[in-house]
Design a protein around this motif. Structure first.
Motif, mmCIF file in Angstrom:
data_model
loop_
_atom_site.group_PDB
_atom_site.id
_atom_site.type_symbol
_atom_site.label_atom_id
_atom_site.label_comp_id
_atom_site.label_asym_id
_atom_site.label_seq_id
_atom_site.Cartn_x
_atom_site.Cartn_y
_atom_site.Cartn_z
ATOM 1 N N UNK A 46 -0.663 57.283 35.946
ATOM 2 C CA UNK A 46 -1.927 56.667 36.343
ATOM 3 C C UNK A 46 -2.722 56.375 35.074
ATOM 4 N N UNK A 47 -3.261 55.145 34.955
ATOM 5 C CA UNK A 47 -3.941 54.794 33.718
ATOM 6 C C UNK A 47 -5.027 53.761 33.904
ATOM 7 N N UNK A 48 -5.535 53.288 32.762
ATOM 8 C CA UNK A 48 -6.604 52.284 32.729
ATOM 9 C C UNK A 48 -6.268 51.273 31.649
ATOM 10 N N UNK A 49 -6.386 49.971 31.982
ATOM 11 C CA UNK A 49 -6.058 48.899 31.042
ATOM 12 C C UNK A 49 -7.256 47.983 30.849
ATOM 13 N N UNK A 50 -7.502 47.604 29.590
ATOM 14 C CA UNK A 50 -8.556 46.648 29.238
ATOM 15 C C UNK A 50 -7.882 45.456 28.570
ATOM 16 N N UNK A 51 -8.131 44.244 29.099
ATOM 17 C CA UNK A 51 -7.461 43.035 28.602
ATOM 18 C C UNK A 51 -8.470 41.983 28.180
ATOM 19 N N UNK A 52 -8.051 41.171 27.213
ATOM 20 C CA UNK A 52 -8.880 40.050 26.742
ATOM 21 C C UNK A 52 -8.025 38.790 26.674
ATOM 22 N N UNK A 53 -8.641 37.663 27.091
ATOM 23 C CA UNK A 53 -7.977 36.367 26.992
ATOM 24 C C UNK A 53 -9.055 35.299 26.759
ATOM 25 N N UNK A 54 -8.775 34.334 25.875
ATOM 26 C CA UNK A 54 -9.753 33.293 25.583
ATOM 27 C C UNK A 54 -9.131 31.913 25.481
ATOM 28 N N UNK A 55 -9.912 30.899 25.842
ATOM 29 C CA UNK A 55 -9.523 29.498 25.689
ATOM 30 C C UNK A 55 -10.644 28.754 24.966
ATOM 31 N N UNK A 56 -10.261 27.896 23.999
ATOM 32 C CA UNK A 56 -11.244 27.207 23.161
ATOM 33 C C UNK A 56 -10.818 25.752 22.953
ATOM 34 N N UNK A 57 -11.801 24.837 22.979
ATOM 35 C CA UNK A 57 -11.547 23.442 22.635
ATOM 36 C C UNK A 57 -12.859 22.779 22.218
ATOM 37 N N UNK A 58 -12.817 21.475 22.008
ATOM 38 C CA UNK A 58 -13.989 20.718 21.561
ATOM 39 C C UNK A 58 -14.245 19.575 22.529
ATOM 40 N N UNK A 59 -15.521 19.340 22.845
ATOM 41 C CA UNK A 59 -15.915 18.253 23.747
ATOM 42 C C UNK A 59 -16.462 17.073 22.937
ATOM 43 N N UNK A 60 -16.083 15.846 23.349
ATOM 44 C CA UNK A 60 -16.542 14.615 22.702
ATOM 45 C C UNK A 60 -17.151 13.685 23.765
ATOM 46 N N UNK A 61 -18.077 12.865 23.331
ATOM 47 C CA UNK A 61 -18.700 11.900 24.236
ATOM 48 C C UNK A 61 -17.764 10.707 24.461
ATOM 49 N N UNK A 62 -17.637 10.327 25.715
ATOM 50 C CA UNK A 62 -16.845 9.134 26.030
ATOM 51 C C UNK A 62 -17.618 7.854 25.755
ATOM 52 N N UNK A 63 -18.924 7.981 25.470
ATOM 53 C CA UNK A 63 -19.761 6.799 25.244
ATOM 54 C C UNK A 63 -19.620 6.304 23.811
ATOM 55 N N UNK A 64 -19.815 7.227 22.841
ATOM 56 C CA UNK A 64 -19.743 6.808 21.443
ATOM 57 C C UNK A 64 -18.734 7.620 20.617
ATOM 58 N N UNK A 65 -17.905 8.452 21.282
ATOM 59 C CA UNK A 65 -16.856 9.250 20.631
ATOM 60 C C UNK A 65 -17.413 10.308 19.695
ATOM 61 N N UNK A 66 -18.682 10.620 19.793
ATOM 62 C CA UNK A 66 -19.264 11.642 18.928
ATOM 63 C C UNK A 66 -18.912 13.041 19.453
ATOM 64 N N UNK A 67 -18.913 13.987 18.528
ATOM 65 C CA UNK A 67 -18.619 15.366 18.888
ATOM 66 C C UNK A 67 -19.836 16.012 19.542
ATOM 67 N N UNK A 68 -19.656 16.561 20.733
ATOM 68 C CA UNK A 68 -20.749 17.240 21.418
ATOM 69 C C UNK A 68 -20.835 18.713 21.026
ATOM 70 N N UNK A 69 -19.701 19.360 20.823
ATOM 71 C CA UNK A 69 -19.706 20.769 20.444
ATOM 72 C C UNK A 69 -18.457 21.480 20.939
ATOM 73 N N UNK A 70 -18.354 22.726 20.551
ATOM 74 C CA UNK A 70 -17.208 23.544 20.948
ATOM 75 C C UNK A 70 -17.413 24.126 22.344
ATOM 76 N N UNK A 71 -16.327 24.307 23.053
ATOM 77 C CA UNK A 71 -16.353 24.904 24.385
ATOM 78 C C UNK A 71 -15.460 26.145 24.391
#
Length: 214
Positions: free
Chosen positions: A92-117
């Motif tokens: 019998x035990x206890x588990x702690x887990x971590x998982x992450x997803x990262x990418x970058x968002x850009x505007x479809x209007x002028x292709x500018x970088x909006x920021x990281x997600x």
């Protein structure tokens, strides 16, 4: 001299009789009593199954009219766990887990970088493990854990950044696991859930030098 030979024969006769009896049990080494153990594990897993009930997230994935995203980088699932072995076949035990997803968002209007997600998941769950093959150097087992996952999210809905946090029910099942070693050991697992579908890691057992007998 004859008296000494006669005395020796009398002393040896009971053991000779016992040895000659049919069905007499051979001498065996005494069994080592079961020793309870503490166990610590650290693993990395690929392709975790994420429970995500966030409706806006799915809507944002479908609606690409205002933004587009770069390819997503995933960290993989990392898990730190502690187990206490009550019996030869049950932990019998206890588990702690971590998982992450990262990418970058850009505007479809002028292709500018909006920021990281980013989306990050931290789960905590009690785990039960059933050992169905127990050998001095090899153990095979299955396990099941059910707990909670905290999901934090920072992403763009349209052109506006959105932050959110939610807690969802999560689970992990190990269909097949194998651990090789005594005190220090390596292990691999195949399963489904927050910890990943394919898992590899290392662990350490305390009191492993007092191995329980089969």
């Amino acid at each position: 001299m004859k008296r000494l030979l006669l005395l020796a024969m009398l002393l040896l006769s009971p053991s000779l009789i016992l040895a000659a009896e049919p069905g007499a049990a051979p001498l065996q080494k005494p069994k080592i009593p079961f020793q309870k153990q503490h166990e610590v594990r650290l693993s990395a897993g690929a392709w975790p199954t994420i429970t995500d009930l966030s409706l806006p997230y799915f809507i944002n994935k479908i609606d690409r009219t205002r933004i587009y995203e770069s390819p997503t980088y995933a960290t993989g699932a990392f898990t730190l766990s502690y187990d206490y072995r009550f019996k030869r076949w049950f932990d019998l035990g206890l588990a702690v887990s971590y998982y992450g997803e990262f990418n970058t968002a850009y505007s479809n209007i002028d292709r500018s970088k909006l920021g990281n997600q980013e989306m990050q998941f931290i789960s905590v769950m009690p785990v039960v493990r059933f050992t169905w093959l127990n050998r001095p150097l090899v153990r095979m087992y299955s396990s099941l854990g059910i707990g909670m996952t905290v999901k934090t999210e920072s992403r763009f809905a349209g052109l506006q950044r959105r932050h959110s946090r939610e807690t969802v029910l999560s689970a992990h099942a190990t269909l097949f696991g194998i651990a090789v070693g005594r005190a220090l050991f390596g292990y691999a697992e195949v399963g489904a859930g927050m910890q990943g579908a394919l898992i590899a890691g290392i662990g350490y057992r305390f009191n492993a030098q007092k191995r329980d007998a089969e």
